[in-house]
Every structure is written in structure tokens, then in C-alpha cells.
Design a protein around this motif. Sequence first.
Motif, PDB file in Angstrom:
ATOM      1  N   ASN A   1      30.814  43.760  26.069  1.00 30.41           N
ATOM      2  CA  ASN A   1      30.907  45.013  26.797  1.00 30.41           C
ATOM      3  C   ASN A   1      31.265  44.752  28.260  1.00 30.41           C
ATOM      4  OD1 ASN A   1      30.646  47.654  27.602  1.00 30.41           O
ATOM      5  ND2 ASN A   1      28.424  47.477  27.873  1.00 30.41           N
ATOM      6  N   ALA A   2      32.411  45.243  28.660  1.00 31.32           N
ATOM      7  CA  ALA A   2      32.890  45.132  30.042  1.00 31.32           C
ATOM      8  C   ALA A   2      33.179  43.705  30.486  1.00 31.32           C
ATOM      9  CB  ALA A   2      31.907  45.783  31.013  1.00 31.32           C
ATOM     10  N   LEU A   3      33.321  42.804  29.539  1.00 34.27           N
ATOM     11  CA  LEU A   3      33.647  41.421  29.883  1.00 34.27           C
ATOM     12  C   LEU A   3      34.992  41.055  29.261  1.00 34.27           C
ATOM     13  CD1 LEU A   3      31.953  39.334  31.426  1.00 34.27           C
ATOM     14  CD2 LEU A   3      31.310  38.367  29.238  1.00 34.27           C
ATOM     15  N   TYR A   4      35.847  40.450  30.022  1.00 35.66           N
ATOM     16  CA  TYR A   4      37.181  40.109  29.532  1.00 35.66           C
ATOM     17  C   TYR A   4      37.376  38.601  29.599  1.00 35.66           C
ATOM     18  CZ  TYR A   4      38.405  45.051  30.018  1.00 35.66           C
ATOM     19  OH  TYR A   4      38.456  46.406  29.893  1.00 35.66           O
TER      20      TYR A   4
ATOM     21  N   PHE B   1      38.082  45.010  36.574  1.00 41.84           N
ATOM     22  CA  PHE B   1      38.854  45.048  37.819  1.00 41.84           C
ATOM     23  C   PHE B   1      39.768  43.837  37.921  1.00 41.84           C
ATOM     24  CE2 PHE B   1      36.172  48.344  39.485  1.00 41.84           C
ATOM     25  CZ  PHE B   1      37.053  49.034  40.302  1.00 41.84           C
ATOM     26  N   SER B   2      39.122  42.655  37.778  1.00 43.80           N
ATOM     27  CA  SER B   2      39.892  41.435  37.995  1.00 43.80           C
ATOM     28  C   SER B   2      40.918  41.201  36.891  1.00 43.80           C
ATOM     29  CB  SER B   2      38.965  40.234  38.148  1.00 43.80           C
ATOM     30  OG  SER B   2      37.851  40.318  37.309  1.00 43.80           O
TER      31      SER B   2
ATOM     32  N   GLU C   1      43.303  41.825  47.422  1.00 45.64           N
ATOM     33  CA  GLU C   1      41.851  41.783  47.590  1.00 45.64           C
ATOM     34  C   GLU C   1      41.307  40.394  47.273  1.00 45.64           C
ATOM     35  OE1 GLU C   1      39.564  44.944  45.877  1.00 45.64           O
ATOM     36  OE2 GLU C   1      41.112  46.421  46.314  1.00 45.64           O
ATOM     37  N   LYS C   2      40.203  40.072  47.943  1.00 47.04           N
ATOM     38  CA  LYS C   2      39.655  38.719  47.829  1.00 47.04           C
ATOM     39  C   LYS C   2      39.007  38.475  46.459  1.00 47.04           C
ATOM     40  CE  LYS C   2      37.080  35.579  50.735  1.00 47.04           C
ATOM     41  NZ  LYS C   2      38.054  34.624  51.158  1.00 47.04           N
ATOM     42  N   ILE C   3      39.248  37.292  45.931  1.00 44.99           N
ATOM     43  CA  ILE C   3      38.682  36.911  44.642  1.00 44.99           C
ATOM     44  C   ILE C   3      37.244  36.418  44.854  1.00 44.99           C
ATOM     45  CG2 ILE C   3      38.946  35.375  42.646  1.00 44.99           C
ATOM     46  CD1 ILE C   3      41.916  35.039  43.493  1.00 44.99           C
ATOM     47  N   HIS C   4      36.324  36.858  44.009  1.00 47.54           N
ATOM     48  CA  HIS C   4      34.953  36.348  44.089  1.00 47.54           C
ATOM     49  C   HIS C   4      34.712  35.404  42.919  1.00 47.54           C
ATOM     50  CE1 HIS C   4      33.758  38.678  47.509  1.00 47.54           C
ATOM     51  NE2 HIS C   4      34.386  39.711  46.985  1.00 47.54           N
ATOM     52  N   VAL C   5      34.501  34.126  43.269  1.00 41.10           N
ATOM     53  CA  VAL C   5      34.404  33.079  42.251  1.00 41.10           C
ATOM     54  C   VAL C   5      32.931  32.704  42.028  1.00 41.10           C
ATOM     55  CG1 VAL C   5      35.144  30.747  41.633  1.00 41.10           C
ATOM     56  CG2 VAL C   5      36.642  32.195  43.011  1.00 41.10           C
TER      57      VAL C   5
END
Lengths: 150, 424
Positions: free
Chosen positions: A142-145, A39-40, A65-69
Motif C-alpha cells: 500500500n502506497a509503496l512503489y 511522489f518520488s 525538488e530535493k531527493i530524501h534518501v
Amino acid sequence: MKLKRTILFIRQYLCVLVTSIGIGVSFSCSATEVILNEFSVQYVKPSDNLSAIFTLQRRYWVNGEKIHVFVLSDESPLHKRFVKEKLHLFPYQIRRIWNRQIYTGTGQPPFTVSSVAEMIEKVKHTKNAIGYINTREGVDENALYFFNAQ
Amino acid sequence: MRCIFLMLNNSRLLVCFFCILFSIQVNALTDKEQGLEWNALSLEEYKQPWMDDIQFHGFLSQGLFHSSGYNVHGKSKDNIATGLTEIGLNMSYQATDTLSFSAQGLYRRAGAQTGDAGALSLDFAFFDYALLGHSKGQIGIRGGRIKNPWGLYNSTRDVSFTRPTILLPLVYFERSRALLLSMDGGQFYTDYHTDWGDIFFKMNVGVTASGDTELLYAITNNTDAQGRLESSPSFVTQVKYEIQGGKYVLAMSYADLVSVYQPFNLLDTYTGLNMQINSLLLSAQYNGEKFSLEAEYNTQWNDFSGIPHILPVRRVISEHWYIQAGYRILDNVQMIFRYDSAVLSMNDRNGLNFAAATGMPKHGVYTRDIVMGLRWDITAHWMLRGEYHRMQGYSMVTAMDNLDLSLRPAKDWDIYALQISYRF
């Protein structure tokens, strides 16, 4: 004479070896990595200012949309390394910025995780998330960028 | 032998080759995510962030003071005062991406100003609505009780961790802290982030909590005054420019504060007192890895009207400034040095007119303070520090802690202070 030449050569050889190992080490020494999820990652540009995101001065992705850090604790050596290496700040500076936001009610500090494994897990499964890890080597991608700064 | 040399030559090349290959591999690794096909999670597998939309934070600090000459936060003169206790608890709730609510309760015990039992107050409580949020900044409004953006430290002045020293620089007026503490009203704010720095602008409009007794004593210079000051609509604004995430900070703060005196009874001699304060504060700060340096300069125009029989001089211009240097001996141990100066009237810096008019010593119009401090951040949550102040003059001494002031006010005096703090 032969011995002299041999020593000279060995010295030359050692010099190259040491330099080469040096280069090798400098390349192999893992740099901290900023991680995102699918998403991000679509909202991040290589030119984005990471320090603005981690100091919560920039709170929204381009879609609004708000970033979640996510971060590790202040004492964590990885956190300290990340702050210096990727944000170009000193660890005390980022704590000062968060404290100012916390104690004036103007911002919520990043969510603190207790380990790299938790960091990966949270970033993978939270919409609009961003975090960091010590190295991309050996990580199940997997699913990590990863974020490549300009 | 020739053969061996050839081999060595080749092995040099071999080592170089392996290194280059290795670095290419590393680089390839760095670039490969663009081309990978991801086993992406479905939308349902993404959770909303569990409970980080409601957060609780707080702090607690306890100080010990010993002084000569005057009392500081309790009976510290030739004694040890357990004066300053500060406890805060706050809650913030991120209701939506653009709307949030925050509130903080503060318990403070600071000598006679709060009494032995201390005082509870609502430090801030407001809603925050982001009108516009984008990748380069934001624009928003806040409404309720909001901390005033004044200089480098005012908005978190009661949070020990955020202060440079136990006792704030004189420009943060301990006596008239109520004037600038917070505003009941609204705030407009905007941030803009560029490649050459970040700009922050805030403007608070509303009324301040000027009904404080120490503030009244400071204004009237009379501990018999019995009425109270009531704030009229006022504003405080600040523009701040930061480079490299706050490595360099420049700020300009301006306050326009109006208060009207509410008499205690019909015979009250201060009836009719109007007070207008216009104050300008310039701030500059450098934060290096080891070394830090900062300075703030303030000029304040104090206009009093309505009681010419008591205050014939309508305008008094006061001045405060300090310069402070810090050095980190270790990551978590910092030394602090500061020279701090305050004068009540720029027209009477040495107090000659004051002494002639009141019969009091000249050093009643200024305060000079040389500070040496040491701070140890034991963990991210615990901090211990101590400091020494060499003081001259008593213009900034709190009247409520020093009601016997007029007997024989000292000129040179000292403060020793120790503090332990916890935050979460």
C-alpha cells in the motif's frame, strides 16, 4: 544390468533435480529492492543511476525538488548487500563519499533508519523519498512503489 | 520398472515445470507494480522530513608518537608524545532545497605548532547556493571559508577517518598546511554525471590563512623571522573524473597562491619579501574490493622576490610524489604500504649545492619515507590504527618542534605512531 540402468537414471534424475533446485533458489533468493512513494516514483526512470542518488551526487528529482534518501546503518548486512548489488559500489566507498561531504560541509548524508519497518514507514510518508528493503515479498504494498533498474 | 522410469521421466519434467513456473511467478512479481492500483496517501499525509534539515556531525582522534632523530607532533624523539589531538564539530542546515549553510569548528593540538593547550579554529563556514540542480548534475556557488580542493585528501585532512594513514603523504605539507587549508572567499562548483563517468569541477578564489608561523619558518628557512605573511588574492582549482562511483579516480589540482611579508619592525631583514607559489598536483586512484592503489605527483614553482640579499635564487621548483597500495585483509582491516618522496629543489635533488652554500648536511633538501600501516575499523564509528615510517632526510621536519635542528641533523630515522578515532 537393470541395477546399473537404475543407478544411471537416478544419477541423471538427481542431476536435473539439483540443477532445478539451483535455478529455483537463484530465483527465489530475494534481491534487495529500491522503494519509493507515489511522489518520488513519478520522477524516476528505469535508466536512472541509483548510485548517483545514494552517493548524493544527484540531489534533485527532475522536477527540481530535493531527493530524501534513507539508508540502514553501515554495519547492517542488508545495507552492505544493497550497496554491492544495486549501486555496484563497495560499502567502504560509499562511506568515504559521505564522509567527504559531511566533513567539508558540502552535503548532508542520508538519514539512517534502524530497521526495515522504519525504512518502509519513512519512505511511505516522506515526500520525494527513496530507500531500500531486503525483499518485496510479504511487504504491504500500500502506497509503496518499487524501482526497476534497466 | 518401465512404469517407474516413465514416472521418473515425468517427474524430471515436473520439477523443471515447477521451477519455470516459480521463476515466471517471481518475474511477474517483479513487473506487477506498473499495473497495480494504489491506495495512495493524500497529500496531507506526507510529512516534511523531520529535523534532517539540521544535522550535527563530529570527530575526535588522539595519536601517540615515538621517533628517533626528530620530534613529530611534540617531544616524540626517544620519548612518547601524545601529540596529535583533533576534535571537530560541524553543523549543517538545509534552509531550502537550494540554499544551505555549514560550519565546522576544529580543535587541534599538534606539538609546538599549536602549543600544549592546542588551538581552536573555524575550519569552514559558508553558504551554498545551488544555481541549477538537475538529474545529470548541478551548478552552484559557495561563499565564506571553504576547504580547498587539493588532491585526494586536503579538504578533509584533519579528519582521521578520511586519511589513508595517521601522517598524510608529504605532498600535503604538514609545515605549510596553512597555505592550502582553506580559502576565505568564494567557490564555483559544478558536477556532471554521464554514463561514462562523473566530472567534478571546483574553483576557489580568495585569501588563505598564510599568517602561520611554521609556514613562515618553512619559507624563510629561519626560525628567527618575526614578521608574518599575508595572503593576497589567490586561487585553487580542481577537476576530477570518477568512473563507477569512485572505483577509478583521476584528478588535476592547481593552486596559484600569493603572499606578501609584513615586517615585524623597520629593521626586519625580510622586508619586501613577496612569495608566489604555483603548484600542480596530479592524482590517480583505484579502489577495488580488496586491493587499492594510488599515486600523486606534484611540481611546485616557488617564486620569491624582494630580498635578493637573502634569497638570491628567485625560483625554486620543488617536487613531491608518492605511490601507495592498500589491501583489505578483512572488510574492516586494511594494510597500507607507501613510498613517499619530497625534494625542495629539483635543481639540487641530492643537496650538493645546499651543503656547499650552508655547511649543512646534504639530506636537508629531501625527505624519503617508507610507510607500513594497519587500520582496523572496529565499528562504523570507531577506528584504531598504527604505522611505521622509515625516514631519510629532514626537509619536511617541522622547525617549531625541532628548534635544536642545526646541532647534528640525523639522516635515517624512524616514526612509530598509533591512533584511535571516533566519528559521528
